[in-house]
Design a protein around this motif. Sequence first.
Motif, PDB file in Angstrom:
ATOM      1  N   THR A 148      -6.471  -2.903  -5.485  1.00 52.31           N
ATOM      2  CA  THR A 148      -5.432  -3.930  -5.633  1.00 52.31           C
ATOM      3  C   THR A 148      -5.902  -5.046  -6.559  1.00 52.31           C
ATOM      4  O   THR A 148      -5.127  -5.570  -7.376  1.00 52.31           O
ATOM      5  CB  THR A 148      -5.050  -4.502  -4.261  1.00 52.31           C
ATOM      6  N   ASP A 192       2.676  -7.674  -8.397  1.00 51.96           N
ATOM      7  CA  ASP A 192       3.158  -6.956  -7.213  1.00 51.96           C
ATOM      8  C   ASP A 192       3.230  -5.456  -7.532  1.00 51.96           C
ATOM      9  O   ASP A 192       4.301  -4.937  -7.877  1.00 51.96           O
ATOM     10  CB  ASP A 192       4.528  -7.481  -6.800  1.00 51.96           C
ATOM     11  N   PHE A 194       2.994  -2.926  -5.546  1.00 47.88           N
ATOM     12  CA  PHE A 194       3.315  -2.138  -4.357  1.00 47.88           C
ATOM     13  C   PHE A 194       4.761  -1.623  -4.415  1.00 47.88           C
ATOM     14  O   PHE A 194       5.608  -2.219  -5.074  1.00 47.88           O
ATOM     15  CB  PHE A 194       3.113  -3.000  -3.110  1.00 47.88           C
ATOM     16  N   PRO A 195       5.023  -0.498  -3.697  1.00 47.84           N
ATOM     17  CA  PRO A 195       4.054   0.359  -2.994  1.00 47.84           C
ATOM     18  C   PRO A 195       3.427   1.361  -3.970  1.00 47.84           C
ATOM     19  O   PRO A 195       3.981   1.624  -5.041  1.00 47.84           O
ATOM     20  CB  PRO A 195       4.935   1.066  -1.966  1.00 47.84           C
ATOM     21  N   TYR A 196       2.316   1.918  -3.566  1.00 48.93           N
ATOM     22  CA  TYR A 196       1.690   2.948  -4.395  1.00 48.93           C
ATOM     23  C   TYR A 196       0.868   3.884  -3.513  1.00 48.93           C
ATOM     24  O   TYR A 196       0.603   3.602  -2.343  1.00 48.93           O
ATOM     25  CB  TYR A 196       0.820   2.328  -5.485  1.00 48.93           C
ATOM     26  N   VAL A 210      -0.220   2.470   0.234  1.00 48.13           N
ATOM     27  CA  VAL A 210      -0.409   1.021   0.262  1.00 48.13           C
ATOM     28  C   VAL A 210       0.939   0.362   0.039  1.00 48.13           C
ATOM     29  O   VAL A 210       1.617   0.625  -0.961  1.00 48.13           O
ATOM     30  CB  VAL A 210      -1.417   0.574  -0.822  1.00 48.13           C
ATOM     31  N   THR A 211       1.328  -0.512   0.956  1.00 45.01           N
ATOM     32  CA  THR A 211       2.642  -1.165   0.885  1.00 45.01           C
ATOM     33  C   THR A 211       2.564  -2.661   0.615  1.00 45.01           C
ATOM     34  O   THR A 211       3.593  -3.299   0.407  1.00 45.01           O
ATOM     35  CB  THR A 211       3.415  -0.934   2.196  1.00 45.01           C
ATOM     36  N   GLY A 212       1.370  -3.236   0.629  1.00 43.71           N
ATOM     37  CA  GLY A 212       1.229  -4.665   0.374  1.00 43.71           C
ATOM     38  C   GLY A 212      -0.225  -5.071   0.467  1.00 43.71           C
ATOM     39  O   GLY A 212      -1.107  -4.242   0.727  1.00 43.71           O
ATOM     40  N   PHE A 216      -1.934  -0.928   4.586  1.00 40.96           N
ATOM     41  CA  PHE A 216      -2.065   0.441   4.113  1.00 40.96           C
ATOM     42  C   PHE A 216      -2.162   1.396   5.287  1.00 40.96           C
ATOM     43  O   PHE A 216      -2.403   1.002   6.426  1.00 40.96           O
ATOM     44  CB  PHE A 216      -3.302   0.592   3.220  1.00 40.96           C
TER      45      PHE A 216
END
Length: 444
Positions: A148, A192, A194-196, A210-212, A216
Amino acid sequence: MTLINKGIALKLLKRVDVLSESQSLALDIGGSLAKIIYFQPDGANRRKERTDGIPKLCIDYLDPKREGSSISVRVPELNGTLHFFCFETRNIEDCIKFISEHYRQNGKEKRRVRATGGGSYKYDKLFSEVGVELTKLDEMCCTVAGLTFLLTHFDHEVFSFLYPDGTLPPPGLPESAPALAECRRFVDARPDPFPYLLVHIGSGVSIVKVTGHGKFERVSGSTIGGGTFWGLCRLLTNCKTFDEIIELTKEGNNERVDMLVGDIYGGDYSKVGLGAGVIASSFGKVTMRKEPPPTFSNLRKAWRRVVCGTFWLWCDFMLNIPILGHFLRYLGLEKHLRSRIANIHFGKIFRAEDVALSLLRMISYNIGQIGYLNAKRYDLPKIYFGGNFIRDHPYTIASISYAVHFWSHGQTQALFLLHDGYLGALGAFLGGESTISENSYSEM
Protein backbone atom coordinates in the motif's frame (compact mmCIF):
# COMPACT_ATOMS: atom_id res chain seq x y z
CA MET A 1 16.02 -8.35 -7.85
CA THR A 2 19.58 -9.62 -7.52
CA LEU A 3 20.55 -12.07 -4.83
CA ILE A 4 23.87 -10.78 -3.57
CA ASN A 5 26.78 -12.81 -2.31
CA LYS A 6 26.53 -13.84 1.34
CA GLY A 7 29.91 -12.32 2.11
CA ILE A 8 28.89 -8.95 0.71
CA ALA A 9 25.67 -8.98 2.73
CA LEU A 10 27.54 -9.74 5.95
CA LYS A 11 30.15 -7.10 5.13
CA LEU A 12 27.41 -4.51 4.80
CA LEU A 13 25.76 -5.59 8.06
CA LYS A 14 29.13 -5.31 9.78
CA ARG A 15 28.92 -1.55 9.38
CA VAL A 16 25.57 -1.26 11.14
CA ASP A 17 25.20 -0.72 14.89
CA VAL A 18 21.97 -2.59 15.60
CA LEU A 19 21.16 -0.62 18.77
CA SER A 20 21.56 2.85 17.38
CA GLU A 21 20.08 1.95 14.01
CA SER A 22 17.21 -0.26 15.22
CA GLN A 23 14.67 2.20 13.84
CA SER A 24 16.45 2.12 10.49
CA LEU A 25 16.85 -1.62 10.02
CA ALA A 26 14.09 -4.14 9.22
CA LEU A 27 14.22 -7.85 8.43
CA ASP A 28 11.89 -10.21 6.59
CA ILE A 29 13.15 -13.74 7.16
CA GLY A 30 11.32 -16.11 4.86
CA GLY A 31 11.67 -19.81 4.23
CA SER A 32 14.10 -19.39 1.33
CA LEU A 33 15.41 -15.82 1.48
CA ALA A 34 16.03 -13.18 4.11
CA LYS A 35 15.32 -9.63 2.99
CA ILE A 36 16.83 -6.57 4.64
CA ILE A 37 15.98 -2.89 4.39
CA TYR A 38 18.38 -0.31 5.74
CA PHE A 39 17.45 3.36 5.90
CA GLN A 40 20.29 5.81 5.48
CA PRO A 41 19.31 9.35 6.55
CA ASP A 42 20.48 12.27 4.46
CA GLY A 43 23.97 13.32 5.45
CA ALA A 44 24.79 9.97 7.06
CA ASN A 45 28.00 9.67 5.14
CA ARG A 46 30.27 9.35 8.10
CA ARG A 47 30.20 8.05 11.66
CA LYS A 48 28.23 10.34 13.89
CA GLU A 49 28.82 10.99 17.56
CA ARG A 50 26.06 10.91 20.16
CA THR A 51 25.80 13.60 22.75
CA ASP A 52 27.22 11.19 25.34
CA GLY A 53 30.34 10.65 23.26
CA ILE A 54 29.53 7.05 22.33
CA PRO A 55 29.96 6.57 18.59
CA LYS A 56 26.73 6.01 16.69
CA LEU A 57 27.49 3.61 13.91
CA CYS A 58 25.71 3.83 10.63
CA ILE A 59 26.75 3.12 7.07
CA ASP A 60 29.56 5.56 6.40
CA TYR A 61 28.83 5.81 2.71
CA LEU A 62 26.71 3.29 0.86
CA ASP A 63 27.64 2.85 -2.77
CA PRO A 64 25.18 0.23 -4.07
CA LYS A 65 27.58 -0.96 -6.79
CA ARG A 66 30.46 -1.33 -4.34
CA GLU A 67 28.61 -2.71 -1.32
CA GLY A 68 26.20 -4.97 -3.16
CA SER A 69 22.87 -3.31 -2.31
CA SER A 70 20.61 -4.65 -5.03
CA ILE A 71 18.33 -1.60 -5.08
CA SER A 72 18.57 1.90 -3.61
CA VAL A 73 15.74 4.44 -3.63
CA ARG A 74 15.78 8.05 -2.54
CA VAL A 75 12.65 8.83 -0.46
CA PRO A 76 12.17 12.60 0.01
CA GLU A 77 9.28 12.04 2.47
CA LEU A 78 11.65 10.19 4.78
CA ASN A 79 14.63 12.50 4.17
CA GLY A 80 16.91 9.65 3.27
CA THR A 81 17.56 6.61 1.11
CA LEU A 82 16.21 3.07 1.44
CA HIS A 83 18.66 0.31 0.57
CA PHE A 84 17.32 -3.16 -0.25
CA PHE A 85 19.30 -6.38 -0.31
CA CYS A 86 18.85 -10.06 0.55
CA PHE A 87 20.63 -13.35 1.08
CA GLU A 88 19.62 -16.99 1.42
CA THR A 89 17.99 -17.96 4.71
CA ARG A 90 20.15 -21.08 4.91
CA ASN A 91 23.03 -18.71 5.75
CA ILE A 92 21.18 -17.08 8.66
CA GLU A 93 23.52 -18.74 11.17
CA ASP A 94 26.45 -16.92 9.60
CA CYS A 95 24.59 -13.64 9.94
CA ILE A 96 23.88 -14.32 13.62
CA LYS A 97 27.49 -15.33 14.18
CA PHE A 98 28.62 -12.10 12.61
CA ILE A 99 26.37 -10.10 14.97
CA SER A 100 27.78 -11.92 18.01
CA GLU A 101 31.33 -11.07 16.91
CA HIS A 102 30.74 -7.41 16.10
CA TYR A 103 28.03 -6.56 18.59
CA ARG A 104 28.84 -3.89 21.18
CA GLN A 105 26.78 -4.11 24.32
CA ASN A 106 25.52 -0.93 25.96
CA GLY A 107 25.11 -2.15 29.49
CA LYS A 108 22.47 -4.87 29.76
CA GLU A 109 20.10 -3.31 27.29
CA LYS A 110 19.09 -5.53 24.41
CA ARG A 111 19.12 -4.38 20.84
CA ARG A 112 15.71 -4.40 19.20
CA VAL A 113 15.20 -4.93 15.49
CA ARG A 114 11.89 -5.07 13.66
CA ALA A 115 11.41 -8.41 11.93
CA THR A 116 8.68 -10.32 10.14
CA GLY A 117 8.33 -13.65 8.37
CA GLY A 118 8.43 -17.16 9.76
CA GLY A 119 12.16 -16.91 10.37
CA SER A 120 11.65 -14.19 12.96
CA TYR A 121 10.04 -16.88 15.13
CA LYS A 122 12.21 -19.79 14.07
CA TYR A 123 15.50 -18.00 14.73
CA ASP A 124 14.34 -15.84 17.63
CA LYS A 125 16.35 -17.78 20.23
CA LEU A 126 19.50 -17.58 18.12
CA PHE A 127 19.21 -13.80 17.89
CA SER A 128 18.42 -13.59 21.62
CA GLU A 129 21.61 -15.48 22.46
CA VAL A 130 23.67 -12.63 21.04
CA GLY A 131 21.63 -9.91 22.72
CA VAL A 132 19.31 -9.08 19.82
CA GLU A 133 15.61 -8.89 20.54
CA LEU A 134 13.44 -9.23 17.46
CA THR A 135 10.28 -7.17 17.56
CA LYS A 136 8.12 -9.62 15.64
CA LEU A 137 5.47 -8.14 13.37
CA ASP A 138 2.70 -10.02 11.58
CA GLU A 139 3.85 -11.13 8.13
CA MET A 140 0.61 -10.47 6.28
CA CYS A 141 0.15 -7.08 7.93
CA CYS A 142 3.64 -6.04 6.89
CA THR A 143 3.25 -7.29 3.33
CA VAL A 144 0.01 -5.38 2.78
CA ALA A 145 1.38 -2.26 4.49
CA GLY A 146 4.49 -2.36 2.29
CA LEU A 147 2.50 -2.72 -0.92
CA THR A 148 0.00 0.00 0.00
CA PHE A 149 2.88 2.37 0.78
CA LEU A 150 4.41 1.74 -2.65
CA LEU A 151 1.08 2.11 -4.46
CA THR A 152 0.36 5.46 -2.84
CA HIS A 153 3.81 7.09 -2.84
CA PHE A 154 5.80 6.12 -5.95
CA ASP A 155 4.93 6.86 -9.58
CA HIS A 156 7.64 4.66 -11.09
CA GLU A 157 6.98 1.59 -8.97
CA VAL A 158 3.99 -0.29 -10.41
CA PHE A 159 3.98 -1.41 -14.03
CA SER A 160 2.23 -3.67 -16.50
CA PHE A 161 4.00 -5.72 -19.16
CA LEU A 162 3.52 -4.86 -22.83
CA TYR A 163 5.82 -5.22 -25.80
CA PRO A 164 7.06 -1.97 -27.39
CA ASP A 165 4.42 -2.25 -30.13
CA GLY A 166 1.68 -2.32 -27.46
CA THR A 167 0.87 -6.03 -27.79
CA LEU A 168 0.69 -8.58 -25.00
CA PRO A 169 3.06 -11.54 -24.66
CA PRO A 170 2.24 -14.28 -27.21
CA PRO A 171 1.76 -17.95 -26.22
CA GLY A 172 5.30 -18.80 -27.29
CA LEU A 173 8.00 -16.51 -25.96
CA PRO A 174 10.74 -15.28 -28.32
CA GLU A 175 14.09 -17.01 -28.50
CA SER A 176 15.69 -14.34 -26.34
CA ALA A 177 14.25 -12.77 -23.20
CA PRO A 178 12.49 -9.45 -23.91
CA ALA A 179 14.20 -6.31 -22.69
CA LEU A 180 12.19 -5.57 -19.55
CA ALA A 181 13.06 -1.87 -19.56
CA GLU A 182 11.33 -1.53 -22.95
CA CYS A 183 8.24 -3.47 -21.87
CA ARG A 184 7.34 -1.71 -18.63
CA ARG A 185 4.27 0.55 -18.66
CA PHE A 186 4.37 2.43 -15.37
CA VAL A 187 1.22 3.34 -13.46
CA ASP A 188 1.03 6.57 -11.45
CA ALA A 189 0.59 6.44 -7.68
CA ARG A 190 -2.96 6.84 -6.37
CA PRO A 191 -4.14 8.02 -2.94
CA ASP A 192 -6.89 5.39 -2.97
CA PRO A 193 -5.79 2.21 -4.82
CA PHE A 194 -8.45 0.02 -3.17
CA PRO A 195 -9.79 -2.56 -3.61
CA TYR A 196 -7.12 -4.79 -5.09
CA LEU A 197 -5.85 -8.36 -5.05
CA LEU A 198 -2.31 -9.18 -3.96
CA VAL A 199 -0.70 -12.44 -5.09
CA HIS A 200 2.42 -12.76 -2.96
CA ILE A 201 4.79 -15.42 -4.28
CA GLY A 202 7.34 -16.56 -1.74
CA SER A 203 8.16 -20.18 -0.98
CA GLY A 204 4.40 -20.72 -1.32
CA VAL A 205 1.67 -18.38 -2.55
CA SER A 206 -0.68 -16.20 -0.50
CA ILE A 207 -3.61 -14.42 -2.15
CA VAL A 208 -4.94 -11.41 -0.26
CA LYS A 209 -7.94 -9.18 -0.91
CA VAL A 210 -7.27 -5.62 0.30
CA THR A 211 -10.21 -3.25 0.72
CA GLY A 212 -8.62 -0.33 2.58
CA HIS A 213 -5.76 0.84 4.78
CA GLY A 214 -5.17 -2.01 7.22
CA LYS A 215 -8.22 -3.90 5.95
CA PHE A 216 -7.49 -7.18 4.23
CA GLU A 217 -8.40 -10.83 4.09
CA ARG A 218 -6.35 -13.81 3.00
CA VAL A 219 -8.77 -15.47 0.60
CA SER A 220 -6.67 -18.23 -0.93
CA GLY A 221 -3.21 -19.65 -1.40
CA SER A 222 -1.18 -22.39 -3.03
CA THR A 223 1.66 -24.72 -2.12
CA ILE A 224 3.02 -24.32 -5.67
CA GLY A 225 5.27 -21.28 -5.49
CA GLY A 226 8.88 -20.15 -5.58
CA GLY A 227 9.97 -22.91 -3.22
CA THR A 228 8.44 -25.49 -5.58
CA PHE A 229 10.31 -24.06 -8.56
CA TRP A 230 13.62 -23.87 -6.70
CA GLY A 231 13.21 -27.31 -5.13
CA LEU A 232 12.47 -29.04 -8.44
CA CYS A 233 15.37 -27.21 -10.08
CA ARG A 234 17.69 -28.48 -7.36
CA LEU A 235 16.50 -32.02 -8.09
CA LEU A 236 16.67 -31.79 -11.88
CA THR A 237 19.72 -29.60 -12.49
CA ASN A 238 23.14 -29.02 -10.98
CA CYS A 239 22.49 -25.38 -10.06
CA LYS A 240 23.29 -24.42 -6.47
CA THR A 241 21.76 -20.93 -6.21
CA PHE A 242 18.50 -19.34 -7.32
CA ASP A 243 20.30 -16.79 -9.46
CA GLU A 244 22.12 -19.56 -11.34
CA ILE A 245 18.85 -21.19 -12.34
CA ILE A 246 17.33 -17.85 -13.39
CA GLU A 247 20.32 -17.20 -15.65
CA LEU A 248 19.91 -20.71 -17.04
CA THR A 249 16.31 -20.03 -18.08
CA LYS A 250 17.42 -17.14 -20.29
CA GLU A 251 19.12 -19.64 -22.61
CA GLY A 252 16.29 -22.19 -22.60
CA ASN A 253 13.62 -23.25 -25.07
CA ASN A 254 10.73 -24.94 -23.29
CA GLU A 255 9.25 -26.20 -26.58
CA ARG A 256 11.85 -28.98 -26.48
CA VAL A 257 10.36 -30.24 -23.21
CA ASP A 258 6.69 -29.17 -23.18
CA MET A 259 3.96 -30.77 -25.29
CA LEU A 260 2.28 -28.03 -27.33
CA VAL A 261 -1.14 -27.95 -28.95
CA GLY A 262 0.65 -28.19 -32.29
CA ASP A 263 2.30 -31.44 -31.21
CA ILE A 264 -1.15 -32.97 -30.72
CA TYR A 265 -3.16 -31.44 -33.57
CA GLY A 266 -0.38 -30.65 -36.01
CA GLY A 267 -1.38 -26.97 -35.86
CA ASP A 268 -3.92 -24.66 -34.22
CA TYR A 269 -7.01 -25.98 -32.45
CA SER A 270 -9.06 -23.08 -33.75
CA LYS A 271 -12.43 -24.41 -32.62
CA VAL A 272 -11.61 -23.63 -28.98
CA GLY A 273 -9.21 -20.77 -29.73
CA LEU A 274 -5.94 -22.53 -28.94
CA GLY A 275 -2.91 -21.66 -31.04
CA ALA A 276 -0.28 -24.22 -31.97
CA GLY A 277 2.20 -22.62 -29.56
CA VAL A 278 0.01 -22.97 -26.45
CA ILE A 279 1.36 -25.45 -23.90
CA ALA A 280 -0.93 -28.48 -23.65
CA SER A 281 1.18 -30.35 -21.09
CA SER A 282 4.26 -29.16 -19.21
CA PHE A 283 7.07 -31.71 -19.61
CA GLY A 284 4.76 -33.66 -21.92
CA LYS A 285 7.49 -34.41 -24.45
CA VAL A 286 9.40 -36.37 -21.84
CA THR A 287 6.64 -38.98 -21.99
CA MET A 288 6.81 -39.07 -25.79
CA ARG A 289 10.35 -40.42 -25.81
CA LYS A 290 10.50 -44.06 -26.85
CA GLU A 291 12.67 -46.39 -24.81
CA PRO A 292 15.49 -47.71 -27.02
CA PRO A 293 15.49 -51.45 -27.76
CA PRO A 294 18.29 -53.59 -26.22
CA THR A 295 20.74 -53.54 -29.11
CA PHE A 296 24.54 -53.37 -29.12
CA SER A 297 24.36 -49.87 -30.58
CA ASN A 298 22.16 -48.66 -27.72
CA LEU A 299 24.41 -50.50 -25.26
CA ARG A 300 27.35 -48.40 -26.43
CA LYS A 301 25.25 -45.24 -26.03
CA ALA A 302 24.27 -46.27 -22.52
CA TRP A 303 27.92 -46.92 -21.68
CA ARG A 304 28.89 -43.47 -22.94
CA ARG A 305 26.20 -41.93 -20.72
CA VAL A 306 27.62 -43.78 -17.72
CA VAL A 307 31.15 -42.61 -18.50
CA CYS A 308 30.05 -39.01 -19.08
CA GLY A 309 27.92 -39.02 -15.94
CA THR A 310 30.83 -40.31 -13.88
CA PHE A 311 33.10 -37.66 -15.38
CA TRP A 312 30.74 -34.85 -14.36
CA LEU A 313 30.37 -36.29 -10.87
CA TRP A 314 34.15 -36.14 -10.51
CA CYS A 315 34.10 -32.57 -11.81
CA ASP A 316 31.59 -31.64 -9.11
CA PHE A 317 33.85 -33.30 -6.55
CA MET A 318 36.90 -31.35 -7.75
CA LEU A 319 34.99 -28.07 -7.58
CA ASN A 320 34.71 -28.60 -3.83
CA ILE A 321 38.46 -29.04 -3.36
CA PRO A 322 40.08 -25.90 -1.84
CA ILE A 323 42.25 -23.88 -4.24
CA LEU A 324 41.70 -26.33 -7.10
CA GLY A 325 37.96 -25.60 -7.04
CA HIS A 326 38.58 -21.85 -7.33
CA PHE A 327 40.88 -22.42 -10.28
CA LEU A 328 38.37 -24.67 -12.06
CA ARG A 329 35.61 -22.10 -11.51
CA TYR A 330 37.89 -19.49 -13.04
CA LEU A 331 38.20 -21.72 -16.11
CA GLY A 332 34.40 -21.90 -16.36
CA LEU A 333 33.91 -25.54 -15.39
CA GLU A 334 31.09 -24.76 -12.97
CA LYS A 335 29.08 -23.06 -15.72
CA HIS A 336 29.33 -26.17 -17.90
CA LEU A 337 28.25 -28.34 -14.97
CA ARG A 338 25.17 -26.20 -14.34
CA SER A 339 24.06 -26.58 -17.95
CA ARG A 340 23.63 -30.35 -17.52
CA ILE A 341 20.58 -31.96 -15.97
CA ALA A 342 21.05 -34.24 -12.98
CA ASN A 343 19.42 -37.30 -14.59
CA ILE A 344 22.11 -39.15 -16.55
CA HIS A 345 19.56 -41.08 -18.62
CA PHE A 346 17.98 -37.91 -20.02
CA GLY A 347 21.21 -35.90 -20.05
CA LYS A 348 21.83 -36.47 -23.76
CA ILE A 349 18.21 -35.80 -24.72
CA PHE A 350 17.17 -32.71 -22.74
CA ARG A 351 19.12 -29.63 -21.77
CA ALA A 352 19.09 -28.11 -18.29
CA GLU A 353 18.26 -24.72 -19.80
CA ASP A 354 15.09 -26.08 -21.40
CA VAL A 355 14.04 -27.94 -18.24
CA ALA A 356 14.52 -24.80 -16.13
CA LEU A 357 12.45 -22.62 -18.48
CA SER A 358 9.70 -25.25 -18.66
CA LEU A 359 9.51 -25.30 -14.86
CA LEU A 360 9.46 -21.51 -14.70
CA ARG A 361 6.60 -21.22 -17.16
CA MET A 362 4.66 -24.07 -15.54
CA ILE A 363 4.76 -22.38 -12.13
CA SER A 364 4.10 -18.91 -13.58
CA TYR A 365 1.07 -20.02 -15.60
CA ASN A 366 -0.37 -21.83 -12.60
CA ILE A 367 0.02 -18.78 -10.34
CA GLY A 368 -1.42 -16.47 -13.00
CA GLN A 369 -4.49 -18.66 -13.42
CA ILE A 370 -5.12 -18.96 -9.67
CA GLY A 371 -4.73 -15.19 -9.33
CA TYR A 372 -7.26 -14.55 -12.09
CA LEU A 373 -9.82 -16.99 -10.64
CA ASN A 374 -9.70 -15.20 -7.28
CA ALA A 375 -9.92 -11.78 -8.96
CA LYS A 376 -13.03 -12.97 -10.81
CA ARG A 377 -14.44 -14.41 -7.59
CA TYR A 378 -14.30 -10.99 -5.91
CA ASP A 379 -14.82 -8.88 -9.04
CA LEU A 380 -11.42 -7.16 -8.82
CA PRO A 381 -9.99 -5.76 -12.07
CA LYS A 382 -6.35 -5.50 -10.93
CA ILE A 383 -3.93 -8.07 -9.54
CA TYR A 384 -0.60 -7.09 -8.03
CA PHE A 385 2.02 -9.82 -8.18
CA GLY A 386 4.92 -9.62 -5.73
CA GLY A 387 7.49 -11.79 -4.02
CA ASN A 388 11.02 -13.03 -4.55
CA PHE A 389 9.96 -15.53 -7.19
CA ILE A 390 9.47 -12.76 -9.76
CA ARG A 391 12.83 -11.03 -9.32
CA ASP A 392 12.29 -8.69 -12.27
CA HIS A 393 12.77 -11.67 -14.61
CA PRO A 394 11.20 -10.94 -18.03
CA TYR A 395 10.15 -14.54 -18.71
CA THR A 396 8.36 -14.80 -15.36
CA ILE A 397 6.58 -11.47 -15.81
CA ALA A 398 5.67 -12.24 -19.43
CA SER A 399 4.30 -15.69 -18.53
CA ILE A 400 2.13 -14.40 -15.67
CA SER A 401 0.87 -11.51 -17.83
CA TYR A 402 -0.05 -13.87 -20.64
CA ALA A 403 -1.84 -16.28 -18.27
CA VAL A 404 -3.98 -13.51 -16.73
CA HIS A 405 -4.79 -12.03 -20.14
CA PHE A 406 -5.60 -15.45 -21.61
CA TRP A 407 -8.02 -16.54 -18.90
CA SER A 408 -9.66 -13.14 -18.42
CA HIS A 409 -9.88 -12.35 -22.14
CA GLY A 410 -8.11 -9.07 -21.41
CA GLN A 411 -10.56 -7.96 -18.70
CA THR A 412 -8.13 -8.30 -15.77
CA GLN A 413 -4.79 -6.49 -15.55
CA ALA A 414 -1.64 -8.08 -14.15
CA LEU A 415 0.61 -5.52 -12.41
CA PHE A 416 4.12 -5.87 -11.01
CA LEU A 417 6.48 -3.91 -8.79
CA LEU A 418 10.13 -2.91 -8.96
CA HIS A 419 10.59 -3.87 -5.29
CA ASP A 420 8.36 -6.93 -5.39
CA GLY A 421 10.53 -9.02 -3.08
CA TYR A 422 10.71 -6.49 -0.24
CA LEU A 423 7.07 -5.86 0.62
CA GLY A 424 7.30 -7.59 4.00
CA ALA A 425 10.56 -5.92 4.97
CA LEU A 426 9.22 -2.52 3.93
CA GLY A 427 6.05 -3.08 5.94
CA ALA A 428 8.13 -4.05 8.98
CA PHE A 429 10.20 -0.91 8.55
CA LEU A 430 6.98 1.13 8.49
CA GLY A 431 5.57 -0.72 11.51
CA GLY A 432 2.82 -2.63 9.68
CA GLU A 433 1.70 -4.30 12.93
CA SER A 434 0.02 -1.11 14.07
CA THR A 435 -3.07 -1.89 12.01
CA ILE A 436 -3.44 -5.51 13.05
CA SER A 437 -6.59 -4.92 15.09
CA GLU A 438 -8.43 -3.83 11.97
CA ASN A 439 -7.44 -6.83 9.91
CA SER A 440 -9.57 -9.83 9.10
CA TYR A 441 -8.19 -13.30 8.45
CA SER A 442 -9.58 -16.28 6.61
CA GLU A 443 -7.06 -19.09 6.97
CA MET A 444 -7.06 -21.46 3.99
